[in-house]
Design a protein around this motif. Structure first.
Motif, short mmCIF file in Angstrom:
data_model
loop_
_atom_site.label_atom_id
_atom_site.label_comp_id
_atom_site.label_asym_id
_atom_site.label_seq_id
_atom_site.Cartn_x
_atom_site.Cartn_y
_atom_site.Cartn_z
N THR A 5 57.82 16.14 2.45
CA THR A 5 57.24 15.63 3.68
C THR A 5 56.74 14.22 3.44
O THR A 5 55.99 13.97 2.49
CB THR A 5 56.08 16.52 4.14
N PRO A 125 55.51 20.63 0.22
CA PRO A 125 54.77 21.62 1.00
C PRO A 125 54.38 22.83 0.15
O PRO A 125 55.09 23.23 -0.77
CB PRO A 125 55.77 22.03 2.09
N ASP A 208 53.64 23.34 13.14
CA ASP A 208 53.10 21.98 12.98
C ASP A 208 51.71 21.85 13.59
O ASP A 208 51.42 20.88 14.29
CB ASP A 208 54.04 20.95 13.59
N TYR A 242 51.84 21.41 5.12
CA TYR A 242 52.53 20.13 4.95
C TYR A 242 51.52 19.03 4.64
O TYR A 242 50.45 18.99 5.23
CB TYR A 242 53.28 19.76 6.23
#
Length: 242
Positions: A5, A125, A208, A242
């Motif tokens: 990420t 992650p 998310d 993340y």
């Protein structure tokens, strides 16, 4: 390795004596990071071009980090200065503090430097997989600690019953009951809690989601306190930070 990420990308000019601040505050609880550095620079008009490792044939005890080659790419986390060079792979964060990149040269002698290094930072992650039994009144702790700089994705599958002959129901539970320990969410639903924060409905999952508080993530089955003994079923949970 899990997909990386992106955290930050930017440019460190060789003539920038104060370096470049990333705006990132790192924490030793954070996932590992990977740093890649490319580009060429000169630490003075009479010197050859060098890459992020600096010039291995030229050492100068007056540079800001004498243990590294002059012209090398450095980073500073809080008060800790260290060499980055061409990069670090899956690096475990050792210090807390703001991250700044610096060019290794003699203080006051940056003006005639030329060139720049292009820097990219990614992180690996954190993935946790576990099972929440419908009979588990204490919930299941993940051992994963997050902070408000993180985002999380959760997927939940499975079925459970909150008393014999009723259900089974999926992770979203069922409406109409208010005697569960979190009456704002459906009974028999999957919930999460971060640290000492509020219980939140997870259901079949979230994607998310920006973390709202710091702490360890735990998952719970939403039933009435003391009434878990006759429950059945379980839920498989995947948590990604993340």
């Amino acid at each position: 390795m899990a997909e990386q990420t992106k955290l930050w990308s930017g440019t460190l000019q060789a003539n920038a004596e104060q370096g470049v601040k990333t705006g990132l505050t790192l924490n030793t609880r954070d996932p590992n990071i990977t740093i890649t550095v490319t580009g060429t620079t000169k630490f003075g008009s009479g010197f050859p071009e060098v890459g992020p490792e600096g010039d291995p044939n030229y050492t100068n005890p007056k540079v800001i980090l004498p243990s590294a080659n002059e012209g090398a790419c450095l980073m500073k986390i809080g008060d800790h200065l260290m060499k980055v060079g061409a990069g670090l792979s899956d690096w475990t964060i050792r210090y807390d503090g703001e991250l700044t990149f610096l060019y290794n040269d003699v203080p006051g002698e940056y003006a005639d430097n030329t060139g720049a290094y292009n820097i990219n930072i990614t992180k690996t992650p954190v993935v946790w997989n576990g099972t929440l039994e419908a009979t588990n009144e204490q919930g299941v702790k993940t051992g994963v600690t997050v902070n408000t700089a993180d985002k999380i994705t959760i997927t939940v599958t499975g079925e459970g019953t909150s008393w014999p002959g009723h259900g089974p129901f999926g992770p979203d539970g069922f409406p109409g009951s208010t005697n569960q320990f979190d009456p704002s969410a459906n009974s028999a639903a999957v919930l999460m809690r971060i640290g000492t924060g509020p219980y939140r409905l997870v259901g079949t999952g979230i994607s998310d989601w920006p973390v709202a508080e710091d702490g360890e993530i735990a998952f719970f089955y939403n039933d009435a306190p003391g009434a878990y003994g006759d429950n059945s079923g379980s839920f498989e949970i995947t948590l990604t930070v993340y």
